[in-house]
Enzyme design. Structure first.
Site, mmCIF file in Angstrom:
data_model
loop_
_atom_site.group_PDB
_atom_site.id
_atom_site.type_symbol
_atom_site.label_atom_id
_atom_site.label_comp_id
_atom_site.label_asym_id
_atom_site.label_seq_id
_atom_site.Cartn_x
_atom_site.Cartn_y
_atom_site.Cartn_z
ATOM 1 N N ASN A 119 6.519 -76.194 -75.466
ATOM 2 C CA ASN A 119 7.533 -74.906 -75.993
ATOM 3 C C ASN A 119 7.936 -75.144 -77.538
ATOM 4 O O ASN A 119 8.300 -76.203 -77.909
ATOM 5 C CB ASN A 119 8.768 -75.054 -75.177
ATOM 6 C CG ASN A 119 8.147 -75.643 -73.713
ATOM 7 O OD1 ASN A 119 7.763 -74.779 -73.118
ATOM 8 N ND2 ASN A 119 8.765 -76.377 -72.975
ATOM 9 N N GLY A 121 1.859 -83.590 -67.923
ATOM 10 C CA GLY A 121 2.316 -84.694 -68.793
ATOM 11 C C GLY A 121 3.349 -84.212 -69.530
ATOM 12 O O GLY A 121 4.359 -84.818 -69.683
ATOM 13 N N ALA A 122 3.205 -83.029 -70.337
ATOM 14 C CA ALA A 122 4.254 -82.350 -71.171
ATOM 15 C C ALA A 122 3.953 -81.021 -71.495
ATOM 16 O O ALA A 122 2.777 -80.822 -71.240
ATOM 17 C CB ALA A 122 4.431 -83.468 -72.647
ATOM 18 N N MET A 123 4.703 -80.388 -72.174
ATOM 19 C CA MET A 123 4.667 -78.971 -72.611
ATOM 20 C C MET A 123 5.039 -78.600 -74.040
ATOM 21 O O MET A 123 6.329 -79.142 -74.276
ATOM 22 C CB MET A 123 5.452 -78.185 -71.621
ATOM 23 C CG MET A 123 5.272 -76.732 -71.704
ATOM 24 S SD MET A 123 3.590 -76.254 -71.425
ATOM 25 C CE MET A 123 3.737 -74.690 -72.745
ATOM 26 N N GLU A 176 1.441 -82.833 -78.089
ATOM 27 C CA GLU A 176 2.451 -81.633 -77.709
ATOM 28 C C GLU A 176 2.831 -80.925 -79.331
ATOM 29 O O GLU A 176 2.891 -79.861 -79.542
ATOM 30 C CB GLU A 176 3.778 -81.988 -77.033
ATOM 31 C CG GLU A 176 3.378 -82.492 -75.844
ATOM 32 C CD GLU A 176 2.307 -81.610 -75.111
ATOM 33 O OE1 GLU A 176 2.203 -80.359 -75.283
ATOM 34 O OE2 GLU A 176 1.335 -82.211 -74.354
HETATM 35 N N1 PHE Z 1 -0.002 -77.199 -71.936
HETATM 36 C C1 PHE Z 1 0.404 -78.329 -71.831
HETATM 37 C C2 PHE Z 1 -0.590 -79.444 -72.522
HETATM 38 O O1 PHE Z 1 -1.663 -79.499 -72.619
HETATM 39 C C3 PHE Z 1 -0.132 -78.606 -70.184
HETATM 40 C C4 PHE Z 1 0.690 -78.016 -69.431
HETATM 41 C C5 PHE Z 1 0.093 -77.010 -68.584
HETATM 42 C C6 PHE Z 1 1.806 -78.470 -68.923
HETATM 43 C C7 PHE Z 1 0.746 -76.234 -67.656
HETATM 44 C C8 PHE Z 1 2.442 -77.693 -67.915
HETATM 45 C C9 PHE Z 1 1.717 -76.603 -67.208
HETATM 46 O O2 PHE Z 1 0.041 -80.043 -73.488
HETATM 47 ZN ZN ZN Z 2 -2.219 -79.425 -74.600
#
Ligand code: PHE
Ligand code: ZN
Length: 866
Positions: free
Chosen positions: A265, A261-263, A298
């Protein structure tokens, strides 16, 4: 050759890193086929490192151009290079502190796995969680190594972004500095011809933050809602958790090719464009809802995930469970809390209970994994969030807030474990949470059963818990289950204000004095009492409440807890469908009750729409299985249809009146109020079409001014058999990728089951079917596996063959998405011997492929082992 089964990684084998990183400098010279990455990393020996003192760097698919230690170039004799990484033996290291420099070359245009640095629609972008950074450069790619990053990007593309604050820029280059120590999985870089939708936010301490949503030219008019959601999220985290944003800029980028869905960073969130771009014409209310909650999710990671991260990937729920809980709280505060809760529970049951009931069941904190990408699951996320909610219920809202304050104070800048998290709660609240911890270390959905009697003016209530075995866990210990409850008289009067009992042993009994309760409620002593248990779904368990149909009708009409009102109706519907499946007819009392509920105009329209919705076909298959029957997907589909017809007949005048009354009028808003009206109106439309034919849907489609109404008309017309509708929709929307995803999906999901596979197959030949795009792949293949279960489970096995063929094909390009989609097979044990043989045949065919990824082979092995 298929790899020899890769060894699992175990939580019990965790050891701290031998070296820590003090600072990272990266320089990227971007080129699609040959990007050069230069790194300069300041290391220091970790006093807590139990290892041999070798320098261990992860690295995959990197062409090493050169490397040096403290400026002295290394030769191939100075290190050991394998396909997984590079090791410099301790004796070759200059001392406890040193600088590593390296230059590598990578090929972003050839990166179809969408992990590491890749290209999408002419832009460069990255995805590093969980282990993608090792595909960018050599590095200790583990979350317990945190460092500040300085990044220089060289490229002719106009927009060059990385984490943190902009430091300097000139023609063809830009530099970024992120002062906050972070693990490599939060690294991000984006370069492209992008335009920004910009805004500003002033934090609670008065700092100004620039907000940008970066999209491809032409999409800038679809960012307003995501921006609004971002600002509301930032304010909410200040007000509810005291958390302030900590950089000068916050950037969001929308990309079309994205596995998830999204990340989150740091300072540079990267989103699947599906969860950013929205307009009245192109996005449904559901899309708006997702955008709001994913933007919030996020953003909330900035504190729960980024400032405090995970020690290792077994602790994934530390950030994900807590952050999902926080985004659910935000949505509940923003929209209707009961509607949000019901929707969260629907998701939990559809995805997590399903997972917990099958071969892929695992702990919220797993003990072992082969491929960590396979553990971004409903169990880690959604059940992980339920555990936070239970904790909050048990300690109370005030102590929860105090514990969170202490968590942020104590662990800011650290990489933590579930033990650290629980220790904070123990210290702040003075409770012993060792039993509660079992929720993290035992898989499976507990079953709670209730029994009660009324005798001599007393209600005697007994609750018991049982924990069914799951793969590798035959025996389990009782967990701590908060059961929120109330008591109602047969007339629906509330006898007991809501209270929470804690079931922490195998069973618990409670006595209630009816005279006293009746006196307080100002009524005569009732001779019957109806317990309303697990209000608000206070624990992620399967409850057998032992309620008669009459009792549930009372709760449906009168429970002051909206969740349990809905739940009573749902259980009546499930029971009715089960009876119809075995030849019975629906009870008119249920329709009368629904009719009265639909007429309650002070009830939220979204709540009424939820009460009108039937359990899904997959729910019914699980219910049949739980009842000791072998589910027949074709019969389930037909039964659900028959029920819709019966409901439409019984409720016709009410539905027709609601269809007119719930028209929100010409002024469009995606807000909760209008969305609720559209939801109820479109539910009425689809039910009425079952008995009225297509005229209303045709008019609805023609008059639609937004995608919610347009897609409701479209799918209804697909089902009532309008021969031309798919072409008309196509011609209108062929240039809009996100709307075309809906077009692909709807045709498969709304196909008659016996035609669904053929339609899906034909769509995979359509010129716009780009199967390397995860959204498009999910639209068609997921449209069948999730959207049309009766079609997927076609008795010939055509659906299984179709899925297996596409998983094999996709696995060679994108293992992560292929593995994720393989969960369509996880329920195979429910079905008859013929279907089981067809599914295991499909799984065996996948397993026998040469060069199968670690991702997909782990999934197939686990599913098959059931
Ligand atoms: N960490 C992200 C989230 O939960 C999910 C995610 C995991 C995105 C692995 C890309 C790769 O918001
Ligand atoms: Zn998350």
């Amino acid at each position: 050759m298929k790899d020899a089964s890769p060894q699992p990684i175990r939580l019990a084998d965790y050891h701290p890193p031998s070296h820590l990183v003090e600072a990272v400098e990266l320089t990227f010279r971007l080129a699609p086929r040959g990007t050069r990455v230069r790194s300069k990393i300041r290391f220091r020996a970790n006093p807590a490192g139990l290892e041999n003192g070798n320098l261990r760097l992860d690295g995959e698919n990197l062409r090493l151009v050169s490397c040096a230690l403290d400026g002295t170039p290394l030769t191939a004799l100075d290190y050991l290079l394998t396909p997984e990484g590079l090791t410099v033996p301790a004796e070759r290291l200059p001392g406890p502190s040193f600088t590593w420099e390296a230059e590598v070359e990578i090929d972003p245009a050839d990166n179809t796995a969408l992990e590491g640095l890749y290209t999408s629609g002419g832009m460069f972008c990255t995805q590093c969680e969980a282990e993608g950074f090792r595909k960018i450069t050599f590095y200790p790619d583990r979350p317990d190594v945190m460092a500040p990053f300085t990044v220089r990007i060289e490229s002719d593309l106009p927009i060059l972004l990385s984490n943190g604050n902009p430091a300097a820029s000139g023609p063809g280059w830009a530099e970024w500095h992120d002062p906050w120590p972070k693990p490599a999985y939060l690294f991000a870089l984006v370069a492209g011809d992008l335009v920004a939708h910009s805004d500003r936010f002033t934090t609670m301490s008065g700092r100004a933050v620039t907000l940008n949503i970066w999209v491809r030219p032409g999409d800038e008019d679809k960012c307003a809602y995501a921006m609004d959601a971002l600002k509301r999220s930032m304010r909410w985290d200040e007000e509810v958790y005291g958390r302030e944003y900590d950089l000068d800029v916050f950037n969001i980028v929308a990309v079309d090719d994205f596995n998830m869905g999204a990340m989150e960073n740091k300072g540079l969130n990267i989103f699947n464009s599906k969860y950013v771009l929205a307009s009245q014409k192109t996005a449904t209310d559901r899309d708006y809802d997702f955008i709001e909650s994913i933007v919030a999710h996020e953003y909330f990671h900035n504190w729960t995930g980024n400032r405090i991260t995970c020690r290792d990937w077994f602790q994934l729920c530390l950030k994900e469970g807590l952050t999902v809980f926080r985004d659910q709280q935000f949505s509940a505060d923003t929209r209707s809390a009961p509607v949000q809760r019901i929707e969260d529970v629907l998701q939990l049951r559809a995805r997590q209970f399903r997972e917990d009931a099958g071969p892929l069941a695992h702990n919220v904190r797993p003990d072992a994994y082969v491929e960590i990408n396979n553990f971004y699951t409903a169990t880690v996320y959604e059940k992980g969030a339920e555990l936070i909610g239970m904790l909050r219920r048990i300690v109370g809202a005030q102590e929860y807030r105090a514990a969170l304050d202490e968590y942020f104070r104590r662990h800011d800048g650290q990489a933590c474990t579930i033990e650290d998290w629980l220790a904070v709660f123990e210290d702040v609240t003075g409770r012993d949470l060792s039993q509660f911890k079992r929720w993290y270390t035992q898989a499976g959905t507990p079953r709670v059963s209730a029994e009660w009697q009324v005798a001599e003016g007393r209600l005697h209530l007994r609750l018991a818990q049982e924990l069914p075995p799951t793969p590798g866990q035959p025996l389990k210990e009782p967990v701590v289950i908060p059961v929120a409850m109330g008591l109602l008289s047969p007339e629906g009067a509330e006898l007991l204000p809501e209270t929470t009992v804690i079931l922490d042993g195998p069973e618990l009994t409670r006595d209630f004095d009816l005279d006293e309760m009746a006196r307080r409620a100002g009524i005569a002593r009732p001779d019957h009492v109806i317990p309303s248990l697990l209000r608000g779904f206070s624990a992620p368990v399967i409850l057998d409440a032992g309620l008669s149909r009459a009792d549930r009708l009372v709760l449906l009409a009168h429970d002051p807890d909206p969740f349990n009102r809905w739940e009573a109706g749902r259980s009546l519907m499930r029971e009715t469908l089960m009876e119809m499946l075995t030849g019975g007819a629906p009870d008119p009392a249920l329709f009368d009750a629904l009719d009265r509920l639909l007429a309650e105009d002070r009830l939220d329209a979204a709540f009424r729409a939820l009460c009108l919705a039937l359990p899904s076909e997959d729910d019914m298959a699980q219910a049949a299985h739980d009842a000791g029957l072998v589910p027949d997907p074709t019969a389930i589909h037909a039964t659900r249809r028959a029920m819709q017809v019966a409901m439409a007949r019984a409720l016709q005048p009410r539905l027709a009146a609601l269809y007119d009354a719930m028209d929100p009028g010409p002024a469009y808003s995606p807000d909760a109020d209008q969305a609720a009206k559209r939801a109820l109106r479109n539910s009425a439309l689809t039910l009425l079409a079952r008995i009225e034919g297509p005229a209303r849907a045709k008019a609805h489609y023609a008059a639609a001014t937004n995608m919610t109404d347009e897609i409701a008309g479209f799918t209804t017309l697909l089902e009532t058999g309008d021969p031309d509708i798919a072409r008309r929709f196509h011609d209108r929307w062929k240039d809009d990728r996100l709307v075309m995803d809906k077009w692909f999906m709807a045709q498969v999901a709304h196909a008659a089951p016996e035609q669904a596979v053929a339609i899906a197959e034909a769509l995979t030949d359509h010129p716009l079917f780009d199967w390397t795009n995860p959204n498009r792949f999910r639209s068609v293949i997921g449209g069948l596996t999730s959207g049309n279960p009766a079609g997927f489970h076609d008795p010939t096995g055509a659906g299984y063959r179709f899925l297996a063929d596409w998983l094999i094909r996709l696995d060679a390009k994108n293992p992560q998405t292929a593995a994720r989609m393989s969960t369509a097979f996880e329920t195979w044990r429910r079905y008859d011997a013929d279907r089981q043989a067809l599914i295991t045949g499909a799984l065996d065919r996948i397993a026998a492929q040469d060069g199968l990824s670690r991702d997909l082979s782990e999934m197939v092995d686990r599913i098959r082992a059931a």
